[in-house]
Scaffold this active site. Sequence first.
Site, mmCIF file in Angstrom:
data_model
loop_
_atom_site.group_PDB
_atom_site.id
_atom_site.type_symbol
_atom_site.label_atom_id
_atom_site.label_comp_id
_atom_site.label_asym_id
_atom_site.label_seq_id
_atom_site.Cartn_x
_atom_site.Cartn_y
_atom_site.Cartn_z
ATOM 1 N N GLY A 128 0.820 -1.214 0.000
ATOM 2 C CA GLY A 128 0.000 0.000 0.000
ATOM 3 C C GLY A 128 0.853 1.263 0.000
ATOM 4 O O GLY A 128 0.390 2.327 -0.425
ATOM 5 N N GLU A 172 2.816 -8.083 -1.525
ATOM 6 C CA GLU A 172 1.589 -8.697 -0.996
ATOM 7 C C GLU A 172 1.557 -10.198 -1.209
ATOM 8 O O GLU A 172 1.080 -10.956 -0.368
ATOM 9 C CB GLU A 172 0.349 -8.069 -1.652
ATOM 10 C CG GLU A 172 0.070 -6.637 -1.212
ATOM 11 C CD GLU A 172 0.745 -5.588 -2.080
ATOM 12 O OE1 GLU A 172 1.724 -5.915 -2.791
ATOM 13 O OE2 GLU A 172 0.295 -4.431 -2.037
#
Length: 260
Positions: free
Chosen positions: A111, A134
């Site tokens: 993010g 991720e």
Amino acid sequence: MQTTTDPVVVTRPTERIAIVQLNRPDARNALNQESRMLLARHFEALGRDLDIRCVIITGGNKVFAAGADLKEIADASAIEMHQRQVHRLWKAISDCPKPVIAAVNGYALGGGCELAMHADIIVAGRSAQFGQPEIRVGIMPGAGGTQRLTRAIGKFRAMKLLLTGQPISGDEAYAMGLASEVVEDAKVQDRAMELAQMIADMPPLAATQIKETVLAGQDASLETGLMLERKAFHLLFASRDQKEGMAAFFDKRTPTYLGQ
Ligand code: CO8
């Protein structure tokens, strides 16, 4: 910056420039829901503020952001993730009409990398680390990483980063087109400020029209993009700043732009 426990802090080094700084050093600026809500609120307010002509987003000179706060999402269900409606908070950032510069030192992961890609210009430190790790924790990017990264650096390089989770340095990010500039780590914040100052001295209506046209045109056909450009170009001839800019050129003086 004053000592504060607020996870996002906004300062105004000049009347026209705002710095939005993530401030969770102990969690490597990981983005929890509170940070994302504050980011959204600040970007909405700055987007509406007629005095502000450029926004810098940064995590300071050590770390940009280590991604979503894993402690907050580790046990979440799919329905809870859906109900958090996080995409609305990200949209408040991408909808900001003012030019946004990301000043990236240290980790910009997950993010964090996606947050940097919400900006219009990225200034990276040489040893910054950009990545979408991720996949290493069993998920995938959820804030635009698969889309914005692919648009920025192309399918084959994006796939490598997304599928291996391996980070790249600021130098590599620049070489791939993920950063607008790469500078010595210690110069990132100053360089972002220099660029912000240059942009703040420009006519703000032209700046916001350029941003809107580039972003909308990226997802449109060439013909549609050219039409959007033409309309925005013509609109600027209704501005006082267009008259001022051209008059100042002929008068050989520095123009004063009012955003009108
Ligand atoms: N979330 C929560 N806490 C974190 C995170 C994180 N992403 N990253 C670091 N921290 C915490 C650590 O838990 C640690 O806390 P504590 O001191 O309490 O143990 C503290 O920060 C310091 O971390 P390290 O000791 O690991 O520090 P290092 O300098 O050795 O390493 C790294 C820094 C490389 C950044 C390492 O911490 C790391 O790999 N972090 C995780 C990176 C990651 O996987 N990011 C992706 C997360 S997933 C994501 O971003 C999905 C985005 C989808 C957007 C929409 C979301 C709703």
